[in-house]
Design a protein around this motif. Structure first.
Motif, PDB file in Angstrom:
ATOM      1  N   SER A  28       1.301  17.664  -2.108  1.00 15.15           N
ATOM      2  CA  SER A  28       0.030  17.071  -2.510  1.00 15.15           C
ATOM      3  C   SER A  28       0.147  16.312  -3.829  1.00 15.15           C
ATOM      4  CB  SER A  28      -1.053  18.151  -2.616  1.00 15.15           C
ATOM      5  OG  SER A  28      -0.753  19.014  -3.682  1.00 15.15           O
ATOM      6  N   ARG A  29       1.252  16.518  -4.547  1.00 13.29           N
ATOM      7  CA  ARG A  29       1.412  15.802  -5.812  1.00 13.29           C
ATOM      8  C   ARG A  29       1.971  14.395  -5.603  1.00 13.29           C
ATOM      9  NH1 ARG A  29       3.718  19.371 -10.370  1.00 13.29           N
ATOM     10  NH2 ARG A  29       2.245  21.082 -10.412  1.00 13.29           N
ATOM     11  N   LYS A  30       2.596  14.178  -4.469  1.00  8.83           N
ATOM     12  CA  LYS A  30       3.219  12.861  -4.246  1.00  8.83           C
ATOM     13  C   LYS A  30       2.131  11.817  -4.012  1.00  8.83           C
ATOM     14  CE  LYS A  30       7.566  14.398  -2.245  1.00  8.83           C
ATOM     15  NZ  LYS A  30       8.509  13.639  -3.082  1.00  8.83           N
ATOM     16  N   PRO A  31       2.185  10.704  -4.725  1.00 12.34           N
ATOM     17  CA  PRO A  31       1.120   9.694  -4.589  1.00 12.34           C
ATOM     18  C   PRO A  31       0.997   9.171  -3.157  1.00 12.34           C
ATOM     19  CG  PRO A  31       2.538   9.216  -6.473  1.00 12.34           C
ATOM     20  CD  PRO A  31       3.188  10.338  -5.746  1.00 12.34           C
ATOM     21  N   GLY A  32       2.103   9.076  -2.447  1.00 16.69           N
ATOM     22  CA  GLY A  32       2.057   8.552  -1.081  1.00 16.69           C
ATOM     23  C   GLY A  32       1.268   9.440  -0.124  1.00 16.69           C
ATOM     24  N   ASN A  33       1.073  10.696  -0.513  1.00 17.90           N
ATOM     25  CA  ASN A  33       0.354  11.609   0.359  1.00 17.90           C
ATOM     26  C   ASN A  33      -1.123  11.763  -0.007  1.00 17.90           C
ATOM     27  OD1 ASN A  33       2.687  12.097   1.731  1.00 17.90           O
ATOM     28  ND2 ASN A  33       3.221  13.900   0.515  1.00 17.90           N
ATOM     29  N   GLN A  34      -1.524  11.064  -1.047  1.00 17.17           N
ATOM     30  CA  GLN A  34      -2.913  11.199  -1.505  1.00 17.17           C
ATOM     31  C   GLN A  34      -3.928  11.017  -0.378  1.00 17.17           C
ATOM     32  OE1 GLN A  34      -3.827   8.590  -4.682  1.00 17.17           O
ATOM     33  NE2 GLN A  34      -2.420   9.558  -6.107  1.00 17.17           N
ATOM     34  N   VAL A  35      -3.664  10.015   0.464  1.00 18.01           N
ATOM     35  CA  VAL A  35      -4.645   9.720   1.508  1.00 18.01           C
ATOM     36  C   VAL A  35      -4.736  10.851   2.532  1.00 18.01           C
ATOM     37  CG1 VAL A  35      -4.608   7.234   1.286  1.00 18.01           C
ATOM     38  CG2 VAL A  35      -2.898   8.366   2.704  1.00 18.01           C
ATOM     39  N   VAL A  36      -3.714  11.723   2.569  1.00 19.49           N
ATOM     40  CA  VAL A  36      -3.791  12.862   3.491  1.00 19.49           C
ATOM     41  C   VAL A  36      -4.486  14.041   2.818  1.00 19.49           C
ATOM     42  CG1 VAL A  36      -2.427  14.538   4.779  1.00 19.49           C
ATOM     43  CG2 VAL A  36      -1.783  12.119   4.793  1.00 19.49           C
ATOM     44  N   TYR A  37      -4.245  14.217   1.517  1.00 18.88           N
ATOM     45  CA  TYR A  37      -4.789  15.403   0.857  1.00 18.88           C
ATOM     46  C   TYR A  37      -6.129  15.151   0.154  1.00 18.88           C
ATOM     47  CZ  TYR A  37      -0.432  17.649   1.994  1.00 18.88           C
ATOM     48  OH  TYR A  37       0.616  18.177   2.690  1.00 18.88           O
ATOM     49  N   PHE A  38      -6.448  13.904  -0.114  1.00 24.18           N
ATOM     50  CA  PHE A  38      -7.720  13.624  -0.796  1.00 24.18           C
ATOM     51  C   PHE A  38      -8.486  12.474  -0.146  1.00 24.18           C
ATOM     52  CE2 PHE A  38      -4.585  15.275  -3.744  1.00 24.18           C
ATOM     53  CZ  PHE A  38      -5.220  16.408  -4.210  1.00 24.18           C
ATOM     54  N   PRO A  39      -8.498  12.392   1.182  1.00 22.44           N
ATOM     55  CA  PRO A  39      -9.129  11.210   1.811  1.00 22.44           C
ATOM     56  C   PRO A  39     -10.616  11.102   1.505  1.00 22.44           C
ATOM     57  CG  PRO A  39      -8.651  12.907   3.436  1.00 22.44           C
ATOM     58  CD  PRO A  39      -7.996  13.336   2.178  1.00 22.44           C
ATOM     59  N   SER A  40     -11.294  12.239   1.449  1.00 20.42           N
ATOM     60  CA  SER A  40     -12.735  12.198   1.204  1.00 20.42           C
ATOM     61  C   SER A  40     -13.033  11.597  -0.160  1.00 20.42           C
ATOM     62  CB  SER A  40     -13.303  13.608   1.312  1.00 20.42           C
ATOM     63  OG  SER A  40     -14.577  13.663   0.770  1.00 20.42           O
ATOM     64  N   ARG A  41     -12.264  12.021  -1.166  1.00 20.07           N
ATOM     65  CA  ARG A  41     -12.467  11.493  -2.522  1.00 20.07           C
ATOM     66  C   ARG A  41     -12.172  10.001  -2.565  1.00 20.07           C
ATOM     67  NH1 ARG A  41     -12.911  15.305  -6.640  1.00 20.07           N
ATOM     68  NH2 ARG A  41     -12.254  13.742  -8.151  1.00 20.07           N
ATOM     69  N   ILE A  42     -11.094   9.611  -1.893  1.00 14.61           N
ATOM     70  CA  ILE A  42     -10.725   8.193  -1.905  1.00 14.61           C
ATOM     71  C   ILE A  42     -11.813   7.359  -1.233  1.00 14.61           C
ATOM     72  CG2 ILE A  42      -9.097   6.534  -0.920  1.00 14.61           C
ATOM     73  CD1 ILE A  42      -6.942   8.728  -1.414  1.00 14.61           C
ATOM     74  N   LEU A  43     -12.323   7.835  -0.115  1.00 15.35           N
ATOM     75  CA  LEU A  43     -13.363   7.088   0.584  1.00 15.35           C
ATOM     76  C   LEU A  43     -14.623   6.962  -0.248  1.00 15.35           C
ATOM     77  CD1 LEU A  43     -13.004   8.366   4.250  1.00 15.35           C
ATOM     78  CD2 LEU A  43     -12.536   6.075   3.388  1.00 15.35           C
ATOM     79  N   ARG A  44     -14.882   7.981  -1.077  1.00 14.40           N
ATOM     80  CA  ARG A  44     -16.060   7.896  -1.940  1.00 14.40           C
ATOM     81  C   ARG A  44     -15.766   7.126  -3.225  1.00 14.40           C
ATOM     82  NH1 ARG A  44     -17.503  13.359  -3.321  1.00 14.40           N
ATOM     83  NH2 ARG A  44     -15.546  13.997  -2.378  1.00 14.40           N
ATOM     84  N   GLY A  45     -14.515   6.582  -3.312  1.00 16.09           N
ATOM     85  CA  GLY A  45     -14.174   5.741  -4.461  1.00 16.09           C
ATOM     86  C   GLY A  45     -13.861   6.517  -5.728  1.00 16.09           C
ATOM     87  N   LEU A  46     -13.450   7.795  -5.574  1.00 11.88           N
ATOM     88  CA  LEU A  46     -13.121   8.604  -6.743  1.00 11.88           C
ATOM     89  C   LEU A  46     -11.614   8.641  -6.925  1.00 11.88           C
ATOM     90  CD1 LEU A  46     -15.421  11.663  -6.027  1.00 11.88           C
ATOM     91  CD2 LEU A  46     -15.866   9.809  -7.630  1.00 11.88           C
ATOM     92  N   GLU A  47     -11.184   9.070  -8.119  1.00 15.91           N
ATOM     93  CA  GLU A  47      -9.774   9.350  -8.345  1.00 15.91           C
ATOM     94  C   GLU A  47      -9.393  10.574  -7.513  1.00 15.91           C
ATOM     95  OE1 GLU A  47      -7.166   8.281 -10.588  1.00 15.91           O
ATOM     96  OE2 GLU A  47      -8.392   6.460 -10.368  1.00 15.91           O
ATOM     97  N   PRO A  48      -8.188  10.587  -6.944  1.00 15.61           N
ATOM     98  CA  PRO A  48      -7.783  11.755  -6.165  1.00 15.61           C
ATOM     99  C   PRO A  48      -7.838  13.048  -6.976  1.00 15.61           C
ATOM    100  CG  PRO A  48      -6.240   9.956  -5.837  1.00 15.61           C
ATOM    101  CD  PRO A  48      -7.212   9.508  -6.881  1.00 15.61           C
ATOM    102  N   TRP A  49      -7.372  13.005  -8.225  1.00 13.58           N
ATOM    103  CA  TRP A  49      -7.449  14.216  -9.043  1.00 13.58           C
ATOM    104  C   TRP A  49      -8.461  14.007 -10.133  1.00 13.58           C
ATOM    105  CZ3 TRP A  49      -2.242  12.264  -8.492  1.00 13.58           C
ATOM    106  CH2 TRP A  49      -1.575  12.842  -7.402  1.00 13.58           C
ATOM    107  N   GLU A  50      -9.096  15.084 -10.455  1.00 18.54           N
ATOM    108  CA  GLU A  50     -10.088  14.964 -11.513  1.00 18.54           C
ATOM    109  C   GLU A  50      -9.395  14.582 -12.810  1.00 18.54           C
ATOM    110  OE1 GLU A  50     -13.153  18.256 -12.016  1.00 18.54           O
ATOM    111  OE2 GLU A  50     -13.239  17.597  -9.931  1.00 18.54           O
ATOM    112  N   GLY A  51      -9.961  13.604 -13.486  1.00 16.81           N
ATOM    113  CA  GLY A  51      -9.352  13.171 -14.737  1.00 16.81           C
ATOM    114  C   GLY A  51      -8.051  12.410 -14.534  1.00 16.81           C
ATOM    115  N   GLY A  52      -7.649  12.255 -13.289  1.00 13.99           N
ATOM    116  CA  GLY A  52      -6.455  11.457 -13.026  1.00 13.99           C
ATOM    117  C   GLY A  52      -5.134  12.119 -13.416  1.00 13.99           C
TER     118      GLY A  52
END
Lengths: 725, 725
Positions: A28-52
């Motif tokens: 989940s730390r790999k940037p390439g996997n963000q869309v698998v582990y944080f898709p909801s946040r990305i779709l809502r236009g948020l940073e995958p991790w809080e505070g980036g």
């Protein structure tokens, strides 16, 4: 199952879990996997991790899941997800409170008795293990120690009543708060009208609906949208969309081929015949453009024809205010009840367009037909599942399939097989059902997707109760006690209660398997991750295709809720007989709650919003599980020849009374919108045209988006005027 | 019962009927009896006889009853009476159509077989009479003649479906037509609100209700009337009315005493103590005047206090338009379903003021409590009634009470006793129930009189089915076959079917007794006539008292409908077994219809109007009777060892399906007012004040009638303002 294979099962499950957790932390730390582990946040236009922060601690997700408020959950995954979490936390609460009293009290009482020991002394065939000593089976018949077990039932029941009452109230308030918010929801301004009677004055359907509702609601009627038969238009539209995608893809391919070596690029080709394998070879981009133009023209003609000639006996009627729509949806309109049936309109995205036009009696007949089919399936599925579970105990395998002895007698194989075989059989079997049940529920003629899922989930629950729980419990001892059954068919309840304790370890293992492996897979999202990377590498060309490849989907309540229910039911039923199961239940629901919170915040995107309408179903099934537990305990206490076993009867009556009161007090505000909620919003009239446009099916939307409503409206009215002249 | 006693029974019944008819013809012509025979016409201000002819023919009433249209019936006795007549004519239609085929086909088929004869030959104890030869019992077991009897069930059932469908549609249309008429009915503008939650802001109930409904229905809310605890006010008002009556009476007595001999007259006296027997002697007129002034002042104070301090958690809310009230009554208002319960308001004269304030759960608990009591009564009443009917057959009397032999063996006594004893026992027994059932139904917390009567009538029907029909049928053979029952308790259904044929003659006699004597009494109104003349002569002094003495009352559906139902059920059940009963059924319902029409036109005055709301109950009970008949025939055909008896099963399923479809199609427009009906009336707003005033209970109406509403309103608002300051 003996003690060592039980421990093996637990151990391996736990190891798998730890491995999957490590995978999760790492992947989940790999940037390439963000869309698998944080898709909801990305779709809502948020940073995958809080505070980036990318270098956060491995348990950060746990802290975040705990820290989130209910409002956060509602904002990210909707009320339905929040209600699902309330379900998990309620059951967790019930088990924690039950365990607090039951574990310290019942375990010593059971352990200090010697029923198994005396059985073993008198009968050398009888076997028991250390776990059995901690269960109710170790208490002598007629012993006064049974009082403690009887009272434990009361404790569990009252804890359940308390927690459920608070939860129902909480969900009800949550629903009221979100429904009466200021947000404009199209479904609040619309009602669904079905079973429009044949018109005798030669009006078009549109005119008929308009004149009927204009007369009955002169001040608040806004517009109507007659349901049309879109089969043909939909077909053309889908074809058109297919060519559009193909064009986009071909353009990307063409652009990519423009390398420095080949600045002109290679224009992609394809064959027009079957699956692109045969036929004339054409330039894809030109061919697609041609086709798109051709189909767009065809679609426009078909759209007009659909709106004109394919009007059906159903409509959506729009009102200018929420209270008006709410009142209309609850008021009987016609004297003949099977005409002008008015109900609340589902959300646009939930609407099952095809089911809208089903006739009143057609729906009724289909409904009962489906019930019949489900009933037969429940009954006849029981036979194979009982056979499977009976066969897959290792002793039985050896007995009936002696040629397997060589493999099976190997120590390692034996232990693993013994630990997993029956559970695996069960899990695979259960995976086959949901599709069938969703299909059947849809055939009932239900107009909304959310309702179909509730209906399928209800059917799945019956399966689970009858087939898995009762099937395994009876089936496990079926082969051994076939003779007893045929002799005394009336004693099947006694048999059931009798076969509970030997199956306790089976279910403990089942629960453990579910939470360790199931939750491990859920959190690590290994399967979606692999599929995504494969697709991205070999299939996806355009941005849209990549986005589709990581689309997270929704929670999938139709299967998720019933399988949680099964665990809950198992833990309920064994909670007093074998209290050691309670900690496993607590871990299951605690982990489930934590992971579901994470998934709600980061992963899943709701595909519809029903504002917790599934809660009454969940509630009544929890109560049903409680009652089944009480009835079984009544039977088991009777088997133990405990004279005061009938004291369970008031408890069972009390449970029915509790269910009745909850239903009376809360249920109707879930099935009908209370006027109070509709009136809390006293804002000015919203943009009614956009509300209307939200319900136009995609295949009927004109190409130019700016005058959607006028076009749509014009087509209908012009047409109807022509046809009525 | 042998053939001669059967004829005796018929003969005597018929003689009584003829005598009563002569009485009616003779008595109804006397002007002094007009108020007994034509009270409804007189109250409506019509001439007792059409055209005022006094010397009309004895059968003129029959001609008039036939000539009247449904509109006449509705005008004179309301929709409920018209619906009751539709019930009678529907059942009549069913029996006529059934008989047309069954009598000419089944009787010859039965008569030409010889089952009883061969039984008599093989067993000298067996007896049979000529009637038995015409019944199904005379057909040999396994005979192919049974096909005719099987098909007869299909004929009867389809005839019933056809007639009932047409009737339901007719009633539904009649209800729609009368409800959507222009007439202003207060209940159309009002809703009943119960379970008002405790108010936290210190408002009075009145303010609370007003603000709640004004917010939710800003455009259509008119006024509210909070229900008050009127116990005290009512007591004073009744006392006041008593003194007013006494004063009027004393004045008449005083006026009459002013003869020529005694021009001053004698002022009447009375004693003030217990029952006027002890205490101080006072001048009645002065004493009453004093008391009236005193009580009127007291009432006024009490009225104010009631309106101020005795507001309860229920209210009537008035709207300015019918559709608004209809919508509001069907819309869920509050999120907590057990608060702000809104339902359609009953008619003012139907309102049971005391029940309005019963709380939600109180009503639920009472309802189930009452169901429990009724269930127990149904079950335990069966024991005495079975004993009575078994004892009162003459053979049994002789067997068990040998000392009666001397009387019983007298030829004349024996015949009469045999003919009437069991039927009389039954009738007397049934006369005791209605009061109890009405009381119980009222205790359920139902807010309207019409609904209480429907509920009581439903309970009475269960009594009749379980106790009379099953009780007599089983009970009649109970003593003889007690041994069989105790040996094989499972065969009770067979026993039931087996004991049907021997009881056929009992029921034929019962039906004949009912229509000859019952209808004779009904038409001749002998009892009310005698009571009226006695009262008039010895008790009544003032005009009001005389009017009260001949007040005709209403139809009394609570007992009338179930006893018609019993006959219908009996005729249904024996229609195929012993088709000779059908003509008796036809005569019963034909005479019943004719006489009820006469009574509706001339005698009874409806005490409320429910617009045929009892029809769905009647309908479903007719269908229930049909299903019981089919089940019994299934059992009886099985007893006859007819291999094709299972062909009855599709018929039973079809009946359930019919009931289901009717219920779906028609029922909801009886329990809720469809919006269509409310909107047909597009007249201007009626006088809302008079609608409001119609609901003010008599004990709270101020003395001056012209400003009823203002006073009432003022009292409340002033008061509430004071209390909230």
């Amino acid at each position: 199952m003996d003690f060592s294979s039980f421990l093996t099962s637990l151990g391996t499950s736990f190891v798998i879990f730890v491995v999957l957790m490590l995978f999760f932390t790492w992947l989940s730390r790999k940037p390439g996997n963000q869309v698998v582990y944080f898709p909801s946040r990305i779709l809502r236009g948020l940073e995958p991790w809080e505070g980036g922060r990318r270098s956060r601690s491995p348990v950060a997700w746990i802290r975040e899941a705990f820290a989130a408020t209910e409002a956060d959950i509602v904002a990210s995954a909707g009320v339905d997800a929040a209600v699902y979490l309330i379900f998990l936390s309620s059951v967790l609460g019930i088990f924690v409170l039950s365990g607090l009293l039951l574990l310290p009290v019942l375990l010593p009482i059971a352990a200090t008795d010697h029923a198994y020991k005396s059985l073993a002394e008198s009968n050398s065939n009888a076997t028991f293990n250390n776990l059995d000593k901690l269960a109710m089976g170790n208490v002598h018949a007629k012993s006064s120690r049974l009082w403690a077990f009887l009272l434990a039932n009361y404790w569990v029941s009252f804890v359940t009543f308390y927690v459920l009452w608070k939860s129902y109230k909480h969900v009800s308030d949550l629903r009221a708060a979100t429904r009466s918010s200021q947000a404009v929801r199209p479904e609040d301004y619309a009602v669904l009208v079905r079973d429009i009677p044949a018109d005798l004055q030669g009006q078009s359907r549109k005119e008929q609906v308009d004149s009927y509702f204009r007369a009955l609601h002169p001040d608040t009627f806004y517009k109507s949208m007659v349901v049309t038969d879109n089969k043909q238009a939909n077909k053309i539209w889908e074809e058109l969309e297919g060519y559009k995608k193909k064009l986009a893809r071909a353009e990307v391919v063409f652009a990519e081929s423009k390398t420095t070596n080949n600045p002109e690029g290679t224009r992609p080709n394809n064959k027009t015949g079957f699956l692109g394998l045969i036929g004339e070879k054409v330039d894809t981009i030109n061919y697609c453009n041609e086709k798109i133009n051709e189909l767009a023209a065809k679609l426009e003609i078909e759209q007009k024809e659909t709106l004109k000639d394919k009007q059906q006996a159903a409509a959506l009627v729009f009102f200018s205010s929420r209270p008006a729509a709410v009142s209309a949806s609850q008021t009987l309109h016609a004297q003949m009840v099977d005409t002008w049936t008015v109900t609340e309109a589902p959300e646009p995205r939930q609407l099952i367009w095809k089911n809208l036009t089903k006739k009143f009696y057609e729906r009724q007949i289909w409904q009962y037909g489906v019930y019949g089919i489900v009933f037969l399936t429940v009954v006849f599925y029981m036979i194979p599942i009982a056979a499977i579970s009976a066969f897959t105990t290792l002793q039985n395998l050896r007995k009936y399939l002696p040629f397997l002895k060589v493999i099976v007698n190997q120590k390692a194989v034996k232990t693993i097989l013994e630990a997993y075989l029956p559970q695996l059989a069960l899990i695979i079997f259960l995976a086959l059902l949901p599709a069938l049940l969703l299909f059947l529920s849809k055939a009932e003629g239900i107009p909304s997707q959310g309702h179909v899922i509730r209906a399928a989930s209800g059917k799945y629950f019956y399966f689970i109760v009858f087939n898995v729980f009762l099937g395994v419990t009876i089936g496990g001892t079926l082969f051994a006690s076939l003779k007893i059954i045929t002799k005394t068919p009336k004693k099947i309840v006694n048999l059931l209660a009798d076969s509970l304790p030997p199956n306790a370890t089976f279910f403990v293992t089942y629960v453990a398997l579910q939470f360790f492996v199931g939750y491990g897979l859920e959190l690590s999202r290994l399967v979606p991750l692999i599929i995504f990377h494969l697709k991205k590498k070999y299939l996806c060309k355009t941005e849209a295709e990549v986005k589709e490849a990581w689309a997270p989907g929704d929670f999938g309540y139709a299967t998720r809720v019933p399988s949680n229910m099964l665990i809950m039911m198992v833990v309920f039923c064994y909670s007093v007989i074998s209290p050691l199961i309670i900690p496993f239940g607590v871990v299951y629901f605690a982990l489930g709650w934590l992971i579901a919170r994470n998934q709600a915040l980061n992963v899943y995107v709701p595909s519809y919003e029903s504002y917790g309408r599934m809660w009454p179903h969940i509630h009544s099934r929890i109560v049903a599980s409680l009652i089944i537990f009480q009835v079984l305990m009544f039977g088991y206490l009777g088997l133990k020849k405990f004279y005061y076993a009938p004291l369970m009867i008031p408890l069972i009556i009390l449970s029915f009374f509790f269910a009745y009161v909850c239903n009376k007090r809360f249920y109707r505000s879930f099935s009908n919108t209370p006027l109070e909620m509709a009136y809390k919003d006293t804002k000015e009239i919203p943009n009614l045209d956009s509300i209307y446009a939200a319900y136009i099916p995609p295949c009927l939307k004109p190409e130019k988006p700016d005058d959607v409503v006028e076009n749509y409206e014009d087509a209908k009215t012009n047409v109807s005027r022509t046809s009525s002249v």
